[in-house]
Design an enzyme around this catalytic site. Structure first.
Site, PDB file in Angstrom:
ATOM      1  N   ASP A 143      52.799  28.323  41.578  1.00 22.55           N
ATOM      2  CA  ASP A 143      51.566  28.538  40.821  1.00 22.55           C
ATOM      3  C   ASP A 143      51.572  27.770  39.503  1.00 22.55           C
ATOM      4  O   ASP A 143      51.163  28.301  38.474  1.00 22.55           O
ATOM      5  CB  ASP A 143      51.403  30.047  40.563  1.00 22.55           C
ATOM      6  CG  ASP A 143      49.978  30.417  40.178  1.00 22.55           C
ATOM      7  OD1 ASP A 143      49.066  29.629  40.482  1.00 22.55           O
ATOM      8  OD2 ASP A 143      49.782  31.484  39.585  1.00 22.55           O
ATOM      9  N   CYS A 200      42.008  40.808  59.913  1.00 22.83           N
ATOM     10  CA  CYS A 200      41.121  41.604  59.068  1.00 22.83           C
ATOM     11  C   CYS A 200      40.031  42.294  59.888  1.00 22.83           C
ATOM     12  O   CYS A 200      39.560  43.375  59.524  1.00 22.83           O
ATOM     13  CB  CYS A 200      40.479  40.729  57.996  1.00 22.83           C
ATOM     14  SG  CYS A 200      41.633  40.133  56.736  1.00 22.83           S
ATOM     15  N   CYS A 203      36.889  44.929  58.947  1.00 18.76           N
ATOM     16  CA  CYS A 203      37.175  45.647  57.696  1.00 18.76           C
ATOM     17  C   CYS A 203      36.495  44.958  56.512  1.00 18.76           C
ATOM     18  O   CYS A 203      36.556  43.742  56.363  1.00 18.76           O
ATOM     19  CB  CYS A 203      38.680  45.730  57.465  1.00 18.76           C
ATOM     20  SG  CYS A 203      39.132  46.609  55.950  1.00 18.76           S
ATOM     21  N   CYS A 206      37.991  45.442  50.890  1.00 22.58           N
ATOM     22  CA  CYS A 206      38.173  44.669  49.652  1.00 22.58           C
ATOM     23  C   CYS A 206      36.838  44.200  49.093  1.00 22.58           C
ATOM     24  O   CYS A 206      36.637  44.173  47.872  1.00 22.58           O
ATOM     25  CB  CYS A 206      39.119  43.494  49.886  1.00 22.58           C
ATOM     26  SG  CYS A 206      38.562  42.292  51.129  1.00 22.58           S
ATOM     27  N   CYS A 210      35.466  45.789  45.432  1.00 18.03           N
ATOM     28  CA  CYS A 210      35.663  44.886  44.292  1.00 18.03           C
ATOM     29  C   CYS A 210      34.689  45.310  43.185  1.00 18.03           C
ATOM     30  O   CYS A 210      33.475  45.326  43.413  1.00 18.03           O
ATOM     31  CB  CYS A 210      35.405  43.433  44.689  1.00 18.03           C
ATOM     32  SG  CYS A 210      35.485  42.279  43.292  1.00 18.03           S
ATOM     33  N   CYS A 226      35.579  37.528  38.777  1.00 13.79           N
ATOM     34  CA  CYS A 226      36.880  38.140  39.078  1.00 13.79           C
ATOM     35  C   CYS A 226      37.538  38.673  37.802  1.00 13.79           C
ATOM     36  O   CYS A 226      37.714  37.940  36.825  1.00 13.79           O
ATOM     37  CB  CYS A 226      37.787  37.121  39.753  1.00 13.79           C
ATOM     38  SG  CYS A 226      39.430  37.752  40.159  1.00 13.79           S
ATOM     39  N   CYS A 253      43.788  42.462  37.980  1.00 12.00           N
ATOM     40  CA  CYS A 253      43.157  43.481  38.821  1.00 12.00           C
ATOM     41  C   CYS A 253      43.794  43.419  40.201  1.00 12.00           C
ATOM     42  O   CYS A 253      43.943  42.339  40.771  1.00 12.00           O
ATOM     43  CB  CYS A 253      41.654  43.222  38.905  1.00 12.00           C
ATOM     44  SG  CYS A 253      40.757  44.387  39.959  1.00 12.00           S
ATOM     45  N   CYS A 256      41.509  44.669  45.211  1.00 11.31           N
ATOM     46  CA  CYS A 256      41.333  44.151  46.571  1.00 11.31           C
ATOM     47  C   CYS A 256      42.608  44.306  47.398  1.00 11.31           C
ATOM     48  O   CYS A 256      42.548  44.347  48.634  1.00 11.31           O
ATOM     49  CB  CYS A 256      40.877  42.694  46.547  1.00 11.31           C
ATOM     50  SG  CYS A 256      42.041  41.545  45.782  1.00 11.31           S
ATOM     51  N   CYS A 260      43.526  47.570  50.606  1.00 10.94           N
ATOM     52  CA  CYS A 260      43.740  46.915  51.901  1.00 10.94           C
ATOM     53  C   CYS A 260      44.659  47.761  52.778  1.00 10.94           C
ATOM     54  O   CYS A 260      45.778  48.099  52.370  1.00 10.94           O
ATOM     55  CB  CYS A 260      44.354  45.533  51.696  1.00 10.94           C
ATOM     56  SG  CYS A 260      44.771  44.703  53.247  1.00 10.94           S
TER      57      CYS A 260
END
Length: 362
Positions: A143, A200, A203, A206, A210, A226, A253, A256, A260
Site C-alpha cells: 500500500d 457474495c 448479499c 455491506c 454503509c 467513504c 471505518c 462494510c 460481512c
C-alpha cells in the site's frame, strides 16, 4: 536464462513465510493486469478517487510491473491477518446502530503501523529466496506505490473482490493486509493456485449498511463518501452533508467488513504487533479530545494514525463529539479546544459545528 524456483524450493518459500514470518497465506501471480484496466479507468472517470491525485499518476506502471520495477517476471503475493477480536455480524449491526460517547477507530490501526510490519516480513522473505537461488532481485510493496495489490491477490488465488471492493476469502474473511514482491524470478512453470469464485451472491449487507452510501455498483467505492477516506486521506473540510453520518468514527471505518457474513469466521491474528493498544481502544471521546499535540505524538508512536497529524485528529474527534449523546461537558470541552486552535480555521469550523450539533441535541 531466467532465474527459476523448483517446486521443492517454492514449498520451502511457502513454509518459511507461514512458519517463520507468521504470514497468513502466500501465492504467486503473473504480471498481466490488462483485464483490470477498464475497471480502473471507469473508477477514475467517475471521480471516485476524490482528490487522490496519486491514483491518476504513473501511467501504465500500475498495470505493467516491469515498468515500475524493470526486470520483474513474477509477483509473489502474501496476506497477514490483523483482526484482534472476534466478529459477530448480528452483534456488530446492533452496536453500529447505537449512539455512544466512545471513539471508534478502525481495527487495522489498533496496533503497529502495518506498512512497517508487512514490509519487514516481505523483505525477509525476499532475502530468504535469494539464499535459495542467488541473484534474486526484488522489491517489496504494501500500500505504498502504484501497485494493484487486490487484483494481484485475486490473480494469485488468495480471494475474490467483494461488492465492497475488499478482497474476500471464505477461510480468512477480509481482515488481512496484502503485500507483494515484484521479483525477477520466473515462476510460470510452478502450478497456479485455484482461483476463488465470487461468493457474495445476492448479499447486500455491506451496501445497505454503509453509513454514507459509498459502495457503488460494479464493486467500486466512491472515496468522496467513504469515511475511511474522509477521516484519513482527506486533508480538508469534511462535507457538511456527511458529518452526521460519520457518527463516532474518528479514524477509518470497518462497517462494510464488520457486517460481512464471511467475517463471522475470520481468524484472530497471532501477530503481536497488531494487538490492541489500550490507550486507543474503547476510549471516551472527551479523553481523546483532551490530548495535546505532545500526547498525540506519544500515543500514536509507531501507529498508522500518526500519519494524519494532530490537527486532522482533532477535526475528526470534533465531529464525533458533536454526534455523541448530548452532554454539557461535551460543549465545554469543545469550547476549550477552540482556544488551542484559534489560528486554525479548518479545525475551528469543525469544533463550531460540533458545538452547534450538541446544542441541537440538548
Amino acid at each position: 536464462m531466467k532465474l527459476e524456483l523448483s517446486l521443492e524450493q517454492w514449498q520451502q518459500v511457502k513454509d518459511f513465510a507461514i512458519r517463520n514470518l507468521n504470514l497468513s497465506s502466500i501465492s504467486k501471480a503473473d504480471c498481466d493486469l490488462s483485464e483490470y484496466i477498464p475497471y480502473y479507468n471507469k473508477w477514475l472517470e467517475n471521480n471516485y478517487h476524490a482528490d487522490l491525485e496519486y491514483m491518476v499518476k504513473h501511467g501504465s506502471k500500475r498495470f505493467i510491473p516491469n515498468e515500475l520495477v524493470p526486470g520483474t517476471n513474477s509477483v509473489i503475493v502474501a496476506t497477514l491477518n490483523y483482526l484482534n477480536r472476534p466478529v459477530n455480524v448480528k452483534t456488530e449491526v446492533k452496536r453500529l446502530r447505537t449512539t455512544s460517547n466512545i471513539a471508534d477507530i478502525s481495527i487495522y490501526a489498533h496496533g503497529r503501523d502495518y506498512h512497517k510490519v508487512m514490509k519487514k516480513k516481505l523483505q525477509q522473505l525476499g532475502e530468504f529466496i535469494d539464499e535459495l537461488t542467488g541473484g534474486h532481485q526484488f522489491r517489496v510493496f504494501t500500500d505504498s506505490a502504484p501497485v494493484l495489490e487486490r487484483p494481484l491477490a485475486e490473480k494469485a488465488g488468495l480471494g475474490w473482490q467483494g461488492k465492497s471492493s475488499m478482497l474476500m476469502n471464505k477461510a480468512q474473511g477480509s481482515f488481512f493486509f496484502i503485500g507483494v514482491i515484484y521479483s525477477n524470478l520466473d515462476l510460470s512453470k510452478l502450478p497456479d493456485s485455484p482461483k476463488h469464485q465470487d461468493s457474495c451472491g445476492k448479499c447486500q449487507a455491506c451496501i445497505k449498511l454503509c453509513p454514507t452510501g459509498a459502495i457503488q455498483p460494479g464493486k467500486m467505492i466512491d472515496s468522496r463518501k467513504c469515511i475511511s477516506y474522509l477521516t484519513i486521506e482527506n486533508k480538508g473540510s469534511i462535507p457538511l452533508e456527511l458529518r452526521d453520518k460519520i457518527g463516532t468514527r474518528i479514524y477509518g471505518c470497518d462497517d462494510c467488513q464488520l457486517v460481512c457474513p464471511f467475517n463471522n469466521y475470520a481468524p484472530i491474528t497471532t501477530e503481536k504487533d497488531f494487538q490492541q493498544r489500550d490507550f486507543l481502544v474503547n476510549k471516551p471521546l472527551l479523553e481523546l479530545l483532551a490530548w495535546s499535540e505532545k500526547d498525540f505524538d506519544k500515543y500514536t508512536q509507531g501507529s498508522a494514525i500518526r500519519r494524519i497529524g494532530y490537527a486532522a485528529w482533532i477535526r475528526n474527534i470534533a465531529i464525533a463529539v458533536g454526534n455523541s449523546p448530548f452532554n454539557q461537558d461535551n460543549i465545554q470541552a469543545l469550547e476549550l479546544k477552540k482556544l488551542e486552535f484559534s489560528d486554525n480555521q479548518l479545525v475551528l469550523e469543525h469544533l463550531d459545528w460540533a458545538i452547534n450539533k450538541q446544542k441541537l441535541l440538548s
